[in-house]
Every structure is written in C-alpha cells, then in structure tokens.
Design a protein around this motif. Sequence first.
Motif, PDB file in Angstrom:
ATOM      1  N   LEU A  81      45.348  44.099  30.505  1.00 38.09           N
ATOM      2  CA  LEU A  81      44.534  43.601  31.612  1.00 38.09           C
ATOM      3  C   LEU A  81      44.219  44.704  32.613  1.00 38.09           C
ATOM      4  N   GLU A  82      45.173  45.576  32.869  1.00 42.93           N
ATOM      5  CA  GLU A  82      44.918  46.670  33.811  1.00 42.93           C
ATOM      6  C   GLU A  82      43.938  47.689  33.262  1.00 42.93           C
ATOM      7  N   GLY A  83      43.797  47.764  31.937  1.00 42.30           N
ATOM      8  CA  GLY A  83      42.888  48.722  31.333  1.00 42.30           C
ATOM      9  C   GLY A  83      41.466  48.219  31.159  1.00 42.30           C
ATOM     10  N   LEU A  84      41.211  46.967  31.514  1.00 46.77           N
ATOM     11  CA  LEU A  84      39.851  46.430  31.390  1.00 46.77           C
ATOM     12  C   LEU A  84      38.948  46.988  32.482  1.00 46.77           C
ATOM     13  N   GLY A  85      37.677  47.125  32.175  1.00 47.74           N
ATOM     14  CA  GLY A  85      36.714  47.635  33.145  1.00 47.74           C
ATOM     15  C   GLY A  85      36.386  46.617  34.219  1.00 47.74           C
ATOM     16  N   LYS A  86      35.733  47.098  35.278  1.00 41.36           N
ATOM     17  CA  LYS A  86      35.400  46.212  36.393  1.00 41.36           C
ATOM     18  C   LYS A  86      34.375  45.156  36.009  1.00 41.36           C
ATOM     19  N   LYS A  87      33.518  45.470  35.037  1.00 41.29           N
ATOM     20  CA  LYS A  87      32.489  44.511  34.621  1.00 41.29           C
ATOM     21  C   LYS A  87      32.845  43.842  33.298  1.00 41.29           C
ATOM     22  N   THR A  88      34.137  43.772  32.999  1.00 36.70           N
ATOM     23  CA  THR A  88      34.603  43.084  31.791  1.00 36.70           C
ATOM     24  C   THR A  88      35.054  41.681  32.157  1.00 36.70           C
ATOM     25  N   GLU A  89      34.468  40.696  31.506  1.00 40.43           N
ATOM     26  CA  GLU A  89      34.852  39.306  31.716  1.00 40.43           C
ATOM     27  C   GLU A  89      35.881  38.934  30.657  1.00 40.43           C
ATOM     28  N   PHE A  90      36.972  38.284  31.061  1.00 35.22           N
ATOM     29  CA  PHE A  90      38.056  38.037  30.117  1.00 35.22           C
ATOM     30  C   PHE A  90      38.629  36.643  30.322  1.00 35.22           C
ATOM     31  N   THR A  91      39.329  36.204  29.299  1.00 33.63           N
ATOM     32  CA  THR A  91      40.110  34.979  29.348  1.00 33.63           C
ATOM     33  C   THR A  91      41.446  35.238  28.669  1.00 33.63           C
ATOM     34  N   VAL A  92      42.492  34.587  29.156  1.00 32.68           N
ATOM     35  CA  VAL A  92      43.848  34.762  28.630  1.00 32.68           C
ATOM     36  C   VAL A  92      44.322  33.413  28.104  1.00 32.68           C
ATOM     37  N   ALA A  93      44.934  33.413  26.924  1.00 29.57           N
ATOM     38  CA  ALA A  93      45.388  32.162  26.306  1.00 29.57           C
ATOM     39  C   ALA A  93      46.700  32.395  25.584  1.00 29.57           C
ATOM     40  N   LEU A  94      47.532  31.361  25.545  1.00 28.16           N
ATOM     41  CA  LEU A  94      48.762  31.340  24.765  1.00 28.16           C
ATOM     42  C   LEU A  94      48.516  30.484  23.526  1.00 28.16           C
ATOM     43  N   TYR A  95      49.118  30.887  22.408  1.00 27.48           N
ATOM     44  CA  TYR A  95      48.913  30.093  21.197  1.00 27.48           C
ATOM     45  C   TYR A  95      50.203  30.005  20.394  1.00 27.48           C
ATOM     46  N   ASN A  96      50.430  28.824  19.820  1.00 25.52           N
ATOM     47  CA  ASN A  96      51.460  28.580  18.806  1.00 25.52           C
ATOM     48  C   ASN A  96      50.838  27.641  17.788  1.00 25.52           C
ATOM     49  N   ASP A  97      51.256  26.359  17.760  1.00 25.70           N
ATOM     50  CA  ASP A  97      50.519  25.415  16.924  1.00 25.70           C
ATOM     51  C   ASP A  97      49.332  24.816  17.669  1.00 25.70           C
ATOM     52  N   ALA A  98      49.176  25.174  18.936  1.00 24.15           N
ATOM     53  CA  ALA A  98      48.025  24.806  19.761  1.00 24.15           C
ATOM     54  C   ALA A  98      47.670  26.006  20.638  1.00 24.15           C
ATOM     55  N   THR A  99      46.406  26.079  21.043  1.00 25.96           N
ATOM     56  CA  THR A  99      45.930  27.197  21.854  1.00 25.96           C
ATOM     57  C   THR A  99      45.576  26.687  23.248  1.00 25.96           C
ATOM     58  N   LYS A 100      46.170  27.313  24.276  1.00 28.89           N
ATOM     59  CA  LYS A 100      45.988  26.854  25.652  1.00 28.89           C
ATOM     60  C   LYS A 100      45.515  28.017  26.514  1.00 28.89           C
ATOM     61  N   GLN A 101      44.379  27.827  27.181  1.00 35.22           N
ATOM     62  CA  GLN A 101      43.845  28.848  28.076  1.00 35.22           C
ATOM     63  C   GLN A 101      44.614  28.877  29.396  1.00 35.22           C
ATOM     64  N   ILE A 102      44.899  30.083  29.882  1.00 35.35           N
ATOM     65  CA  ILE A 102      45.483  30.272  31.206  1.00 35.35           C
ATOM     66  C   ILE A 102      44.386  30.549  32.217  1.00 35.35           C
ATOM     67  N   THR A 103      43.437  31.387  31.854  1.00 31.52           N
ATOM     68  CA  THR A 103      42.261  31.655  32.686  1.00 31.52           C
ATOM     69  C   THR A 103      41.033  31.492  31.805  1.00 31.52           C
ATOM     70  N   GLY A 104      39.930  31.091  32.406  1.00 34.52           N
ATOM     71  CA  GLY A 104      38.697  30.911  31.664  1.00 34.52           C
ATOM     72  C   GLY A 104      37.642  31.907  32.100  1.00 34.52           C
ATOM     73  N   PHE A 105      36.593  32.039  31.313  1.00 32.95           N
ATOM     74  CA  PHE A 105      35.500  32.944  31.652  1.00 32.95           C
ATOM     75  C   PHE A 105      34.839  32.542  32.961  1.00 32.95           C
ATOM     76  N   SER A 106      34.755  31.267  33.251  1.00 33.98           N
ATOM     77  CA  SER A 106      34.130  30.826  34.487  1.00 33.98           C
ATOM     78  C   SER A 106      34.901  31.326  35.700  1.00 33.98           C
ATOM     79  N   GLN A 107      36.239  31.401  35.579  1.00 32.75           N
ATOM     80  CA  GLN A 107      37.036  31.931  36.677  1.00 32.75           C
ATOM     81  C   GLN A 107      36.783  33.422  36.862  1.00 32.75           C
ATOM     82  N   SER A 108      36.485  34.126  35.753  1.00 36.72           N
ATOM     83  CA  SER A 108      36.237  35.557  35.861  1.00 36.72           C
ATOM     84  C   SER A 108      34.984  35.852  36.666  1.00 36.72           C
ATOM     85  N   THR A 109      34.017  34.949  36.630  1.00 34.25           N
ATOM     86  CA  THR A 109      32.790  35.185  37.379  1.00 34.25           C
ATOM     87  C   THR A 109      32.942  34.832  38.851  1.00 34.25           C
TER      88      THR A 109
END
Length: 395
Positions: free
Chosen positions: A106-134
């Motif tokens: 995350l610290e290595g991403l550029g200033k104009k990089t939009e990202f989302t973070v998710a945890l996954y096991n048998d289900a995938t759950k977003q922690i942050t979404g692209f809409s929050q990045s904007t």
Amino acid sequence: MAVAGPILFHLIRRSTRQRKEFSSLMFLKPTPPRVTRKSRLEDLWLLLLRCLVIAALAFGFARPFLRDNTATTGPDKRVVLLIDNSASMQRAGLWPKALDEAKATLEGLGKKTEFTVALYNDATKQITGFSQSTNQPPNELAKTALADLKNAKPGWAATHLDDALAAARDWLGEAEGRGGATPKRDEIILITDLQRGSRQQNLVGMDWPESGPRVIIRTIAPNTAGNAGLQLVRKRGTALDPFAPPRVRVVNDAQSIQSNFQLGWQRAGETNLANAATLTVPPGDSWALTAPKMPDQNSTWQLVLAGDTQPFDNRLHLAPLEPEQFRIHIFTSEPKNDTATLRYYLKRAFLERSLQKFELFFHAPDVGAIALDDPRDRLVVITDPLNAPTTAAIR
C-alpha cells in the motif's frame, strides 16, 4: 504536411507578365536581360493567409483525437489487494508477515492509483472499496485499511482462491466504467502462503479478459516448513450402519520433515487420544482411510491427527448424532390387546431404532378438538369414522 502545400505552390507559381504594344525596336540599344532569383518570395501576406486556412482546417479535423490530460480525473492504475486469511495462515509467523507485505504494497502505490483491499478464505470480503478511494486521499485510506487488517485474524475456513480472483475481476470490471486506467494497467496482488489444497478448479472455466488484469503473487513462507492436514472425505454413517466412522484423507506437504502420525478421537479440553491408530504418510503424499471407531455416540468427539508441527488443520469436529423423533396419532375405537385388530400391529410396527424414536398416541374417534401443531407430529392413522369436530381439528 498540409501547411507545406501552399508554400510549395507559392514558390513554383510564375507571375503572368502583361503584353504591351510597342513600335519598331531597330532604333533601341540592346541591353542584356536582368536576372532575378526565383526563390524570392512575393506576396507574403497572401502566403501567410493560405497557410492559416490550411492549419485551421487540420486543427478542426484533429479535435476528436486530442485529449486534455489535465481534465482527466480518473486513476492511472487500479489495484485489488487480496490477502489470504484462511486456516493455513494461522501457522507461526505467517500473519505478521502478511501484514508487513500488505503495508509495503500500500505504501508503494502511486498517488493516482485507485485500490481496494479484501480478505478471502471460503468467502471474499472487501475492507475498502474503489468508491472510497475516490473520496479519500490514498495515504489516509491506506492507513484505514491497515488498521482494519490489524484487527482481523485468520479463521478456520478453507481457501477458495478461484472465487477470490473472480470477485477481484468483477470489481475491476465495475470500476472500469468510471474512466481513467485501462485494463492493461490493472493489477490483482495476492498475498498468500499458497497452501496445498486451496480450491482452484473453477479457474479453468473462468472468463478472463485477454487485455488484463495482471495477477501478481507474493508468497509468504512460514517459520517452519512443512505441514500435514486432515480432510473429511465422507461423513460418518452408511445405509447399513449409521454410526460407521467417517472416511478421511491425510495430506503431507512435500517439505514436511514428519512422516509418522497418530489418528484418534479426543474430547475437548483433553490431551489423550482414544482408539488411536498409527499411520505413515511420506512427505508429498496423501492417504485416504477409514477413521478409527468412535468410543461412544453420546459425546462430542474430535478426530485428531497427532505428530504434526502445524496443528491448525489437524482436527475434525463431529457433533453427536441425535435420533429423530416422531409422534404418531392413531384414532381408533379398537381394544388394546386384540390380536385381530389393526391397533395391535400398529403398536408393534413403530419400534425404536438407533436414529429414530417413535411415540404413539391413541385417540377415540369422537375425541373432538385436538391440537396437532407439534413439529414431531408426522403421521395420523384413522381406523374408524371421525366426528365433525375431530375431522376439522386434524385437517
């Protein structure tokens, strides 16, 4: 190139000389003609006007292909960061290393990089979404995501890698409509231990865009190499024996240093194994077998694989089998012990079994209103005609 046309034609154009009538030239003294340079430009204002007209036409046709980069508000790149928090990540040292890798990413991403973070096991759950990045600055959003990751822990679920990649692909596809980055610059970053046994079969038939996104795998290694796991192949019980032990599979990692194990039953909070069996599974191999017989059917037992240095996937929890209960209501006026009546044989037909218990209730045909609203009320047997209130009650 188009502007050079008027200049070229202007240089090769010859001025038209006017013809004048003149008398005899025999009395004039001949003089040599004056030589002038053909490259000399004439009518500069006319040449400039022609060039401006051609330039204006060229600029007008080029407007659909010109973009104003300063007006673009979309990101340069989109990144989906998938972090494995399945049961295998409970091995010593894995989760702290995964958090450090996520922080560095995350610290290595550029200033104009939009990202989302998710945890996954048998289900995938977003922690942050692209809409929050904007809506938030990337550095603040990265801090929020890291704080949420520190509160998260690996669970006991399996690893469905195929579902996680499919979800990341769909998120990038939904965000593509907002403009900005092209799919060739989108990335899916996996932080995982790549534990053997993760589900990947759905990747074969997955519709993946040819132009992207690119998948980057960052493997996290445990402090101690090797692992043996216990997997359920078939639940306990068969058609002939409902208490038959289950079929299981013991999988030993190729880097494991252990090959001898014990498989037995254990109660919660205890350390001794009951009905333990010794088995040998070489590193890199697996062995399917029938588990030892459960000591009794009235307690909650755990099937345990002992001898492994990584115990996170060495237990199978099996709840005790509860017999199904049935309430049978028989409406009859027949005597109790008359061997020639249906009542006599019905009483002996519903005998208790290992997983079924029957409770019989005998009622007179004219009993009147009766409540049959218990979930265990499964069957009504009528041997004699009923009166109207009883008929209405059992409908």
